[in-house]
Design a protein around this motif. Structure first.
Motif, PDB file in Angstrom:
ATOM      1  N   ALA A   1       0.839  -1.203   0.000  1.00 53.27           N
ATOM      2  CA  ALA A   1       0.000   0.000   0.000  1.00 53.27           C
ATOM      3  C   ALA A   1       0.868   1.244   0.000  1.00 53.27           C
ATOM      4  O   ALA A   1       2.006   1.230   0.479  1.00 53.27           O
ATOM      5  N   GLU A   2       0.324   2.315  -0.561  1.00 49.22           N
ATOM      6  CA  GLU A   2       0.919   3.649  -0.493  1.00 49.22           C
ATOM      7  C   GLU A   2      -0.180   4.619  -0.100  1.00 49.22           C
ATOM      8  O   GLU A   2      -1.284   4.582  -0.664  1.00 49.22           O
ATOM      9  N   VAL A   3       0.118   5.494   0.848  1.00 48.57           N
ATOM     10  CA  VAL A   3      -0.851   6.474   1.322  1.00 48.57           C
ATOM     11  C   VAL A   3      -0.182   7.842   1.375  1.00 48.57           C
ATOM     12  O   VAL A   3       0.878   7.986   1.985  1.00 48.57           O
ATOM     13  N   TRP A   4      -0.802   8.830   0.712  1.00 50.09           N
ATOM     14  CA  TRP A   4      -0.312  10.211   0.760  1.00 50.09           C
ATOM     15  C   TRP A   4      -1.423  11.111   1.279  1.00 50.09           C
ATOM     16  O   TRP A   4      -2.611  10.873   1.027  1.00 50.09           O
ATOM     17  N   THR A   5      -1.041  12.171   1.986  1.00 52.13           N
ATOM     18  CA  THR A   5      -1.996  13.205   2.379  1.00 52.13           C
ATOM     19  C   THR A   5      -1.443  14.564   1.959  1.00 52.13           C
ATOM     20  O   THR A   5      -0.232  14.790   1.993  1.00 52.13           O
TER      21      THR A   5
ATOM     22  N   ARG B   1      -5.419  18.491   3.303  1.00 54.35           N
ATOM     23  CA  ARG B   1      -6.608  17.856   3.906  1.00 54.35           C
ATOM     24  C   ARG B   1      -7.214  16.751   3.041  1.00 54.35           C
ATOM     25  O   ARG B   1      -8.336  16.306   3.307  1.00 54.35           O
ATOM     26  N   ARG B   2      -6.507  16.304   2.035  1.00 55.41           N
ATOM     27  CA  ARG B   2      -6.984  15.203   1.205  1.00 55.41           C
ATOM     28  C   ARG B   2      -6.086  13.994   1.426  1.00 55.41           C
ATOM     29  O   ARG B   2      -4.903  14.128   1.749  1.00 55.41           O
ATOM     30  N   ILE B   3      -6.647  12.795   1.238  1.00 56.41           N
ATOM     31  CA  ILE B   3      -5.885  11.568   1.393  1.00 56.41           C
ATOM     32  C   ILE B   3      -6.106  10.693   0.164  1.00 56.41           C
ATOM     33  O   ILE B   3      -7.236  10.560  -0.327  1.00 56.41           O
ATOM     34  N   ALA B   4      -5.034  10.138  -0.370  1.00 55.88           N
ATOM     35  CA  ALA B   4      -5.104   9.237  -1.524  1.00 55.88           C
ATOM     36  C   ALA B   4      -4.402   7.935  -1.156  1.00 55.88           C
ATOM     37  O   ALA B   4      -3.311   7.952  -0.575  1.00 55.88           O
ATOM     38  N   CYS B   5      -5.028   6.811  -1.486  1.00 51.97           N
ATOM     39  CA  CYS B   5      -4.491   5.498  -1.142  1.00 51.97           C
ATOM     40  C   CYS B   5      -4.538   4.591  -2.366  1.00 51.97           C
ATOM     41  O   CYS B   5      -5.506   4.596  -3.131  1.00 51.97           O
ATOM     42  N   VAL B   6      -3.489   3.789  -2.527  1.00 44.52           N
ATOM     43  CA  VAL B   6      -3.480   2.682  -3.474  1.00 44.52           C
ATOM     44  C   VAL B   6      -3.105   1.435  -2.687  1.00 44.52           C
ATOM     45  O   VAL B   6      -2.027   1.388  -2.078  1.00 44.52           O
TER      46      VAL B   6
ATOM     47  N   GLY C   1      -3.084   8.881  19.782  1.00 49.01           N
ATOM     48  CA  GLY C   1      -3.211  10.269  19.363  1.00 49.01           C
ATOM     49  C   GLY C   1      -2.308  10.679  18.222  1.00 49.01           C
ATOM     50  O   GLY C   1      -2.002  11.875  18.072  1.00 49.01           O
ATOM     51  N   LEU C   2      -1.860   9.714  17.395  1.00 51.29           N
ATOM     52  CA  LEU C   2      -0.984  10.020  16.277  1.00 51.29           C
ATOM     53  C   LEU C   2      -1.762  10.022  14.962  1.00 51.29           C
ATOM     54  O   LEU C   2      -2.634   9.185  14.738  1.00 51.29           O
ATOM     55  N   SER C   3      -1.425  10.964  14.111  1.00 51.88           N
ATOM     56  CA  SER C   3      -2.052  11.082  12.797  1.00 51.88           C
ATOM     57  C   SER C   3      -1.030  10.703  11.726  1.00 51.88           C
ATOM     58  O   SER C   3       0.113  11.167  11.747  1.00 51.88           O
ATOM     59  N   VAL C   4      -1.422   9.850  10.779  1.00 52.23           N
ATOM     60  CA  VAL C   4      -0.529   9.383   9.717  1.00 52.23           C
ATOM     61  C   VAL C   4      -0.591  10.348   8.544  1.00 52.23           C
ATOM     62  O   VAL C   4      -1.660  10.584   7.976  1.00 52.23           O
ATOM     63  N   THR C   5       0.561  10.925   8.174  1.00 51.63           N
ATOM     64  CA  THR C   5       0.609  11.840   7.030  1.00 51.63           C
ATOM     65  C   THR C   5       1.038  11.140   5.752  1.00 51.63           C
ATOM     66  O   THR C   5       0.728  11.600   4.654  1.00 51.63           O
ATOM     67  N   ARG C   6       1.744  10.048   5.879  1.00 55.27           N
ATOM     68  CA  ARG C   6       2.153   9.262   4.706  1.00 55.27           C
ATOM     69  C   ARG C   6       2.501   7.869   5.186  1.00 55.27           C
ATOM     70  O   ARG C   6       2.969   7.689   6.316  1.00 55.27           O
ATOM     71  N   ALA C   7       2.251   6.879   4.350  1.00 54.98           N
ATOM     72  CA  ALA C   7       2.510   5.505   4.781  1.00 54.98           C
ATOM     73  C   ALA C   7       2.866   4.648   3.572  1.00 54.98           C
ATOM     74  O   ALA C   7       2.434   4.909   2.454  1.00 54.98           O
TER      75      ALA C   7
END
Length: 446
Positions: A159-163, A166-171, A366-372
């Motif tokens: 998986a790849e996740v970008w933010t 305020r938008r999030i895109a995932c593949v 309490g952590l927010s993921v900005t990219r994964a």
């Protein structure tokens, strides 16, 4: 009625020039004392620069300088490259792969079509089903997505996740947890689609619609994320202020007119980082601009890049509106991959629900993921998360210690400070984001 006759057109004619003049590639370790020169001479075609940069980037190579020329129907590039330690490329297998991938027998996109995989209402890639999602970002979003997949017995293989803004895109590449194959049951797929759409709908504002697609997965994953966010117009408006918005990092982008040659000259100066060249060339290509000449160099922590471009229809950027749009789109492309704060690298034995478990723990702390990024090799899973405090503050180290206590007994956890915009390698294995290309590369190198 008179019969209409059309002249015969040989489908191979389009490739005739390439077959007569195949690409020439050389990897030179003697001309320069501190880097390897990769030289590519080839017939020109739209997108060829992006293909070359993608191959070098997916090998985790650092491009310190580049000189590009593609006038007169011929493409000539010289790249100064090093490995992640700043040393020359001396590994025989890597050199052989560069010569093969960029040469006459290089990576063929049609190979992707040869992968086995059933298609019943959705598109599958080999043994995996590819899911694309885009929507409004919020804390816990990735945790909710992965929980749905785990509950339905889908294993997230990669998986790849970008933010951004305020938008999030995932593949996501998923398969069935029992067969390890692409999911071909239309009922299960329909249920998954409905539940994921409920999550997307539950976080939406009135301005932009969330979307979910089953993708063919033929496009390089990083490029696909750029395309998704570009189509979502993430370059408009502002999001939460981050280090990427500070004056020290904000890209300086200019567009001028080269009167004597009829080009628009795009100048970019910003902090250097991994994959910067790829992100800019990718955006220009997908906006239908052709790069005729370019010069790229790194000066300490900063990168300076200059592109001589025209639109595919031959026009230059005349209107102020078009120039402003290109500048905004390039700024967004540069910032999407900037991650400040902490990166968490977790390594564990792969299992269904692993991603759901990890993201749940991050959310509860309490952590927010900005990219994964998620990759799986054999039975080993590597998850990389760039995180920040949900309130935007620096992550408290007490939180990290709590994470270690909660998950340290089941997986390895490595914590790294990530200064925004710094040139540093992506996590090994995650950097090869093209699903097909990554598999071909791994097969070749092992």
């Amino acid at each position: 009625m008179a019969k209409v006759c059309w002249p015969y057109f040989d489908p191979e004619y389009e490739n005739l020039s390439t077959r007569i003049n195949p690409p020439r590639v050389s990897v030179d370790n003697t001309s320069c004392s501190d880097c390897t020169l990769v030289k590519v001479d080839s017939m020109n075609k739209h997108g060829i620069l992006l293909e070359v940069v993608q191959i070098l980037t997916d090998l985790d190579l650092i491009i310190t300088k580049a000189y590009i020329s593609s006038d007169g129907g011929w493409f000539m590039d010289i790249f100064h490259v090093t490995d992640q330690l700043g040393k020359k490329i001396t590994d025989i297998k890597t050199i052989a792969y560069i010569e093969k991938a960029l040469g006459p027998q290089g990576y063929n996109k049609d190979e992707a079509k040869a992968w086995p995989g059933k298609q019943i209402g959705v598109h599958s890639v080999g043994d995996h089903t590819v899911i694309e999602l885009i929507g409004t970002d919020r804390p816990g979003f990735l945790s909710e997505i992965s929980a749905v997949l785990a509950n339905l017995h889908f294993n997230v293989f990669a998986a790849e996740v970008w933010t951004h803004n305020r938008r999030i895109a995932c593949v996501l590449y998923v398969n069935d947890d029992t067969t390890n194959r692409a999911v071909d049951d239309p009922t299960r797929l329909s249920i998954m689609e409905e539940q994921l759409k409920n999550i997307l709908g539950g976080c939406e504002d009135d301005e932009k619609a969330a979307r979910m697609n089953f993708s063919m997965g033929f496009t390089h994953t990083d490029r696909r994320l750029h395309q998704m966010l570009f189509a979502d117009r993430d370059y408009e408006g502002g999001g939460v202020a981050t280090e990427a918005d500070s004056p020290s990092f904000k890209p300086n982008i200019t567009i001028e007119r080269c009167e004597d040659k009829g080009y628009s000259v795009v100048g970019v100066r910003c902090k250097d980082r991994a994959k910067l060249l790829f992100d800019i060339v990718c955006t220009l290509t997908d906006m239908q601009y052709v790069v005729f000449h370019a010069s790229i160099s790194s000066d300490g922590p900063y990168a300076t890049q200059e592109y001589y471009i025209r639109h595919m229809d031959g026009c230059i950027l005349d209107s102020d509106g078009e120039k402003h749009r290109v500048i905004k789109c390039l700024e967004a492309a540069i910032r999407r991959r900037v991650s400040e704060g902490l990166s968490l690298e977790l390594c564990a034995k792969d299992r269904v629900g692993l991603l759901s478990e990890v993201t749940r723990v991050l959310r509860e702390n309490g952590l927010s993921v900005t990219r994964a990024g998620v990759t799986t090799k054999g039975e080993q899973a590597m998850n990389v998360f760039y995180v920040r405090d949900a309130s935007g503050n620096p992550v408290d180290m007490k939180t990290i210690e709590a994470l270690r206590k909660e998950i340290g007994h089941t997986m390895m956890l490595d914590v790294k400070k990530t200064p925004g915009g710094a040139r540093q390698p992506e996590s090994r294995g995650w950097a090869k984001s093209s699903f097909f290309f990554g598999n071909l590369l791994e097969k070749f190198l092992t």
